[in-house]
Design a protein around this motif. Structure first.
Motif, PDB file in Angstrom:
ATOM      1  N   ALA A 155      39.354  37.071  42.864  1.00 46.49           N
ATOM      2  CA  ALA A 155      39.004  38.288  43.597  1.00 46.49           C
ATOM      3  C   ALA A 155      38.819  39.464  42.653  1.00 46.49           C
ATOM      4  CB  ALA A 155      40.094  38.604  44.620  1.00 46.49           C
ATOM      5  N   PHE A 156      39.648  39.545  41.612  1.00 45.82           N
ATOM      6  CA  PHE A 156      39.579  40.661  40.673  1.00 45.82           C
ATOM      7  C   PHE A 156      38.218  40.711  39.985  1.00 45.82           C
ATOM      8  CE2 PHE A 156      40.251  42.642  36.520  1.00 45.82           C
ATOM      9  CZ  PHE A 156      40.854  43.833  36.900  1.00 45.82           C
ATOM     10  N   VAL A 157      37.690  39.559  39.578  1.00 45.02           N
ATOM     11  CA  VAL A 157      36.408  39.550  38.860  1.00 45.02           C
ATOM     12  C   VAL A 157      35.237  39.848  39.788  1.00 45.02           C
ATOM     13  CG1 VAL A 157      37.280  37.959  37.116  1.00 45.02           C
ATOM     14  CG2 VAL A 157      36.113  37.040  39.125  1.00 45.02           C
ATOM     15  N   GLU A 158      35.459  39.805  41.096  1.00 49.27           N
ATOM     16  CA  GLU A 158      34.398  40.145  42.044  1.00 49.27           C
ATOM     17  C   GLU A 158      34.140  41.650  42.092  1.00 49.27           C
ATOM     18  OE1 GLU A 158      32.325  38.272  43.836  1.00 49.27           O
ATOM     19  OE2 GLU A 158      33.142  36.518  42.797  1.00 49.27           O
ATOM     20  N   GLY A 159      35.101  42.451  41.617  1.00 53.39           N
ATOM     21  CA  GLY A 159      34.901  43.883  41.584  1.00 53.39           C
ATOM     22  C   GLY A 159      35.684  44.635  42.638  1.00 53.39           C
ATOM     23  N   GLU A 212      35.291  45.793  45.555  1.00 48.24           N
ATOM     24  CA  GLU A 212      35.316  45.418  46.967  1.00 48.24           C
ATOM     25  C   GLU A 212      36.351  44.331  47.265  1.00 48.24           C
ATOM     26  OE1 GLU A 212      32.359  42.755  44.907  1.00 48.24           O
ATOM     27  OE2 GLU A 212      32.850  44.892  44.918  1.00 48.24           O
ATOM     28  N   SER A 213      36.843  43.672  46.226  1.00 45.65           N
ATOM     29  CA  SER A 213      37.838  42.608  46.420  1.00 45.65           C
ATOM     30  C   SER A 213      39.181  42.952  45.782  1.00 45.65           C
ATOM     31  CB  SER A 213      37.314  41.294  45.824  1.00 45.65           C
ATOM     32  OG  SER A 213      36.148  40.865  46.487  1.00 45.65           O
ATOM     33  N   PHE A 214      39.356  44.184  45.299  1.00 39.92           N
ATOM     34  CA  PHE A 214      40.604  44.547  44.625  1.00 39.92           C
ATOM     35  C   PHE A 214      41.811  44.474  45.560  1.00 39.92           C
ATOM     36  CE2 PHE A 214      38.832  47.255  40.879  1.00 39.92           C
ATOM     37  CZ  PHE A 214      38.461  46.088  40.246  1.00 39.92           C
ATOM     38  N   ASP A 215      41.611  44.760  46.848  1.00 40.18           N
ATOM     39  CA  ASP A 215      42.746  44.688  47.759  1.00 40.18           C
ATOM     40  C   ASP A 215      43.294  43.260  47.819  1.00 40.18           C
ATOM     41  OD1 ASP A 215      40.471  43.733  49.000  1.00 40.18           O
ATOM     42  OD2 ASP A 215      40.911  44.639  50.953  1.00 40.18           O
ATOM     43  N   PHE A 216      42.404  42.300  47.915  1.00 42.49           N
ATOM     44  CA  PHE A 216      42.810  40.895  47.930  1.00 42.49           C
ATOM     45  C   PHE A 216      43.475  40.522  46.601  1.00 42.49           C
ATOM     46  CE2 PHE A 216      42.233  36.303  47.811  1.00 42.49           C
ATOM     47  CZ  PHE A 216      42.442  35.917  49.128  1.00 42.49           C
ATOM     48  N   ALA A 217      42.934  41.059  45.493  1.00 41.19           N
ATOM     49  CA  ALA A 217      43.447  40.723  44.163  1.00 41.19           C
ATOM     50  C   ALA A 217      44.888  41.200  43.976  1.00 41.19           C
ATOM     51  CB  ALA A 217      42.548  41.321  43.090  1.00 41.19           C
ATOM     52  N   VAL A 218      45.158  42.482  44.285  1.00 41.67           N
ATOM     53  CA  VAL A 218      46.511  43.006  44.052  1.00 41.67           C
ATOM     54  C   VAL A 218      47.511  42.377  45.017  1.00 41.67           C
ATOM     55  CG1 VAL A 218      45.662  45.176  43.098  1.00 41.67           C
ATOM     56  CG2 VAL A 218      46.137  45.034  45.543  1.00 41.67           C
ATOM     57  N   HIS A 219      47.064  42.076  46.233  1.00 44.06           N
ATOM     58  CA  HIS A 219      47.958  41.430  47.199  1.00 44.06           C
ATOM     59  C   HIS A 219      48.382  40.050  46.708  1.00 44.06           C
ATOM     60  CE1 HIS A 219      48.767  38.910  50.798  1.00 44.06           C
ATOM     61  NE2 HIS A 219      49.480  39.970  51.143  1.00 44.06           N
TER      62      HIS A 219
END
Length: 290
Positions: free
Chosen positions: A7-11, A13-20
């Motif tokens: 998710a992080f590498v998607e940018g 728009e996906s940071f919320d999913f990444a940090v969660h």
């Protein structure tokens, strides 16, 4: 963790999913280390049924699906106490990761501008736990190992730049305040303004300032170790902040590691017995004055 990195590498728009997911992965990894020592180390101490399951007495308890375990912050605190000096992220430095994970999970609110910093906290916390679990970094991080290394290296570089800027500013302040005084007058003034710590709720210990050489003060928490070997037994201050009244240098826990030995525990002159209540046995390895 793989889901978080993807998710992080998607940018943004996906940071919320990444940090969660990074927060969840970190919590599970900390618990994996604790459970490897003993399952009781991850249960909620206030929930007796969970303790029964963890100690092999689950037949006397409610179903295992109802077991309760500790959260990220407490898992982190327990691991830090069990492997002190190896975890570079202390309780204060952990807060952005915990807040971002909880914010996304409970209210879908978090500071997206801090996502990269939050993710890097996670990476730096995970690495020493992987080492304790004897898990090789390449196998854990997989195709994201290069990204991991770049994020960590960039964070460390930024911290060192920040520290150098703080030192330059503090030295300029010291020169402005005391540069015109004779050595004798300067020593008299410095003795007066640096001899006592600030009035805080924390315990403090004196330490030479890396910017101006005056006596500064480390603030931190008190840890009491007994039966830990002659090299460790005693009362220690675990620092999370440094302040110098002479040059106004202030450094938080995240940056102390870049200033020599400022992040190292300080042996205090206190008697360990002063920190132990009458109802506590003295053969425990570690007590903490909270």
């Amino acid at each position: 963790m793989s889901a978080a990195l993807a998710a992080f590498v998607e940018g943004p728009e996906s940071f919320d999913f990444a940090v969660h997911h990074a927060g969840i992965a970190t919590e599970h990894l900390l618990k994996a280390y604790l459970a490897g020592l003993h399952p009781a180390l991850i249960v909620d101490p206030r929930h007796f049924d969970s303790l029964l399951h963890a100690t092999g007495l689950g037949s006397h308890a409610a179903p295992l699906t109802k077991a309760r375990t500790i959260g990220l912050a407490e898992a982190h605190e327990r691991v830090v106490r069990l492997i002190p000096r190896k975890i570079p992220i202390d309780k204060k430095a952990l807060e952005p990761l915990a807040e971002a994970r909880n914010g996304v999970a409970h209210s879908a609110i978090y500071d997206s501008t801090q996502a990269e910093a939050v993710f890097t906290i996670c990476l730096r916390l995970v690495d020493p736990v992987l080492e304790e679990l004897k898990i090789e970094q390449p196998s854990y991080w997989g195709p994201y190992l290069v990204l991991h290394d770049k994020l960590v290296d960039e964070q460390v570089r930024q911290e060192r730049v920040t520290v150098e800027a703080l030192l330059i500013k503090a030295r300029a302040m010291f020169k402005q305040r005391f540069g015109h005084l004779s050595d004798k007058k300067r020593d008299m003034v410095l003795t007066a303004i640096t001899s006592q710590p600030r009035v805080t709720i924390s315990r403090e210990a004196p330490k030479e300032c890396p910017a101006c050489g005056s006596q500064g003060w480390l603030a931190g928490e008190v840890d009491v170790y007994s039966h830990g070997g002659a090299s460790r037994e005693g009362v220690y201050l675990t620092p999370y902040e440094f302040h110098c009244a002479a040059c106004d240098l202030e450094v938080d826990s995240k940056l102390l590691v870049h200033l020599g030995d400022l992040d190292e525990d300080v042996l205090l002159e206190d008697d360990p017995y002063d920190f132990v209540g009458d109802d506590l046995p003295m053969d425990e390895d570690i007590y903490r004055d909270q």
